[in-house]
Design a protein around this motif. Structure first.
Motif, PDB file in Angstrom:
ATOM      1  N   VAL A 181       0.858  -1.179   0.000  1.00  0.00           N
ATOM      2  CA  VAL A 181       0.000   0.000   0.000  1.00  0.00           C
ATOM      3  C   VAL A 181       0.895   1.230   0.000  1.00  0.00           C
ATOM      4  O   VAL A 181       1.881   1.296   0.748  1.00  0.00           O
ATOM      5  N   LEU A 182       0.566   2.181  -0.850  1.00  0.00           N
ATOM      6  CA  LEU A 182       1.351   3.404  -0.951  1.00  0.00           C
ATOM      7  C   LEU A 182       1.023   4.340   0.212  1.00  0.00           C
ATOM      8  O   LEU A 182      -0.139   4.515   0.572  1.00  0.00           O
ATOM      9  N   SER A 183       2.060   4.942   0.782  1.00  0.00           N
ATOM     10  CA  SER A 183       1.902   5.912   1.855  1.00  0.00           C
ATOM     11  C   SER A 183       2.708   7.158   1.493  1.00  0.00           C
ATOM     12  O   SER A 183       3.382   7.202   0.463  1.00  0.00           O
ATOM     13  N   THR A 184       2.626   8.166   2.341  1.00  0.00           N
ATOM     14  CA  THR A 184       3.334   9.415   2.065  1.00  0.00           C
ATOM     15  C   THR A 184       4.403   9.740   3.100  1.00  0.00           C
ATOM     16  O   THR A 184       5.271  10.556   2.834  1.00  0.00           O
ATOM     17  N   SER A 185       4.329   9.099   4.274  1.00  0.00           N
ATOM     18  CA  SER A 185       5.305   9.384   5.333  1.00  0.00           C
ATOM     19  C   SER A 185       5.195   8.329   6.419  1.00  0.00           C
ATOM     20  O   SER A 185       4.160   7.650   6.540  1.00  0.00           O
ATOM     21  N   PRO A 186       6.221   8.174   7.259  1.00  0.00           N
ATOM     22  CA  PRO A 186       6.123   7.232   8.381  1.00  0.00           C
ATOM     23  C   PRO A 186       4.961   7.548   9.313  1.00  0.00           C
ATOM     24  O   PRO A 186       4.322   6.634   9.839  1.00  0.00           O
ATOM     25  N   TYR A 187       4.693   8.833   9.519  1.00  0.00           N
ATOM     26  CA  TYR A 187       3.610   9.209  10.423  1.00  0.00           C
ATOM     27  C   TYR A 187       2.281   8.660   9.936  1.00  0.00           C
ATOM     28  O   TYR A 187       1.498   8.083  10.713  1.00  0.00           O
ATOM     29  N   PHE A 188       1.992   8.806   8.652  1.00  0.00           N
ATOM     30  CA  PHE A 188       0.705   8.342   8.144  1.00  0.00           C
ATOM     31  C   PHE A 188       0.680   6.839   7.904  1.00  0.00           C
ATOM     32  O   PHE A 188      -0.388   6.234   7.912  1.00  0.00           O
ATOM     33  N   THR A 189       1.842   6.216   7.726  1.00  0.00           N
ATOM     34  CA  THR A 189       1.870   4.751   7.729  1.00  0.00           C
ATOM     35  C   THR A 189       1.424   4.234   9.084  1.00  0.00           C
ATOM     36  O   THR A 189       0.598   3.322   9.186  1.00  0.00           O
TER      37      THR A 189
END
Length: 391
Positions: A154-162
């Motif tokens: 799954v694509l994410s944008t940053s560690p925080y939102f992962t």
């Protein structure tokens, strides 16, 4: 479809040797050429010769349009599509419309599945939504549990939102913090393929309007599961808004969620209603300010570092009847909050007309939290990862 027929489809697909570099791209529900799948598909066609790519649309006109533009596209019911699907090794999507169709899942369940999704979520999605008491029932929970499970990545944008969003929402083997391909176009001049399914006439109108000294405000409210919206609910008066925009040289562009179907509506002067199924991203860089409520579009808009106004006029109803939020609304929305029509025009005067910007530092902090990369190379990173790991 009967279970024995689905089993025959699974057996048929399993009997066909797979082509390791054959990648199928599924558009959003209805097959629209928008969002992350659009921009990653364009990137792969132009820059990833190692992959043999096809965009599969549920809409024949959409597929024909892409073919006319020289792109490899097929209608889902084309005669050659079934044979192609049985050979595919990779499926790329940014929602789950294809996965929840029994026949497609029977054919493609053994393919590697990459979920790009269509936005950093402010509201609950996936398993937090399933476990919520808001607008949930056993049948919906079962449907969503399947839809949000079984992805290889799954694509994410940053560690925080992962950690706080995607890792909680999806059951997946991996989470890739590469950023969103659709945001690449915010940081470059749109190209030929970028403008497919975008409003070229409106783009030209916006360019001209700004050159003549006008300001452009984009209004992008979210989809409400139970219906309604700012115009239907009386939160915005079109007549008053038109008069205000004419007096202050503002072009007000309304873009609703792709799931909404809007007929031909005659809008008053200085107000434009975009086709909800069209792609707004090539036009966003021509926007001076964003007005929204709970839509994830504002996270992407952080990359442009321009003012945002939030209009949660129905906050209590929304979070108690439509969807719970993942985060504290006030902390996660770096912009002026307005709750009624009078405050809305005050905000327009201060922010759009007088260029007051009190939230630049808060936008910067949220941008750094939201995006590991802000360089317009999300599609490149994702392409390199797929070539290195799945071929």
């Amino acid at each position: 479809m009967q279970q024995d027929e689905l089993q025959k489809l699974r057996e048929l697909s399993a009997s066909v040797p797979k082509q390791k570099n054959l990648a199928l791209f599924f558009g959003r529900a209805g097959g629209y050429f928008i969002d992350n799948v659009k921009y990653f598909f364009i990137h792969c066609v132009q820059h990833r010769p190692e992959l043999q790519c096809f965009f599969l649309s549920f809409d024949k006109k959409e597929a024909d349009l892409l073919k006319q533009q020289g792109l490899p596209a097929l209608w889902i019911n084309d005669t050659e599509t079934l044979a192609l699907m049985t050979k595919a090794s990779l499926v790329v999507s940014d929602d789950f419309s294809w996965k929840t169709q029994e026949q497609l899942w029977a054919i493609l369940c053994e393919a590697t599945s990459i979920q790009l999704w269509h936005g950093i979520p402010l509201k609950a999605i996936g398993f937090p939504e399933i476990h919520s008491s808001v607008n949930m029932n056993p049948e919906k929970a079962e449907h969503l549990s399947f839809a949000y499970s079984g992805y290889d990545a799954v694509l994410s944008t940053s560690p925080y939102f992962t950690e706080t969003a995607f890792g909680r929402a999806f059951k997946a083997g991996d989470f890739l913090e590469f950023g969103y391909p659709r945001n690449d176009v915010l940081l470059r001049r749109p190209g030929k393929y970028d403008m497919i399914n975008a409003d070229r006439d409106l783009y030209a109108e916006m360019v001209k309007f700004r050159k003549q000294g006008g300001k452009v405000v984009f209004f992008m409210p979210t989809f409400r599961d139970l219906g309604g919206g700012p115009f239907e609910d009386g939160a915005i008066d079109l007549g008053k808004l038109s008069q205000f925009c004419q007096q202050n040289n503002i072009l007000f562009v309304c873009k609703f969620h792709p799931y909404l179907s809007i007929g031909q509506v005659q809008m008053p002067p200085n107000i434009v209603l975009m086709n909800p199924k069209s792609d707004a991203y090539p036009l966003l860089s021509l926007c001076d300010a964003l007005l929204t409520d709970y839509s994830s579009i504002y996270f992407d808009f952080l990359l442009l570092d321009r003012p945002m106004i939030f209009y949660p006029y129905d906050f209590e109803d929304y979070v108690t009847k439509n969807r719970e939020l993942l985060y504290d609304y006030d902390e996660m929305t770096p912009g002026r909050k307005v709750k009624n029509k009078d405050d809305l025009y005050t905000a327009f005067e201060e922010i759009v007309i007088n260029n007051t910007d009190d939230y630049a530092e808060k936008r910067k902090k949220l941008r750094e939290l939201s995006f590991t990369h802000c360089d317009g190379k999300a599609a490149q990173r994702l392409g390199e990862h797929i070539i290195a790991n799945y071929l």
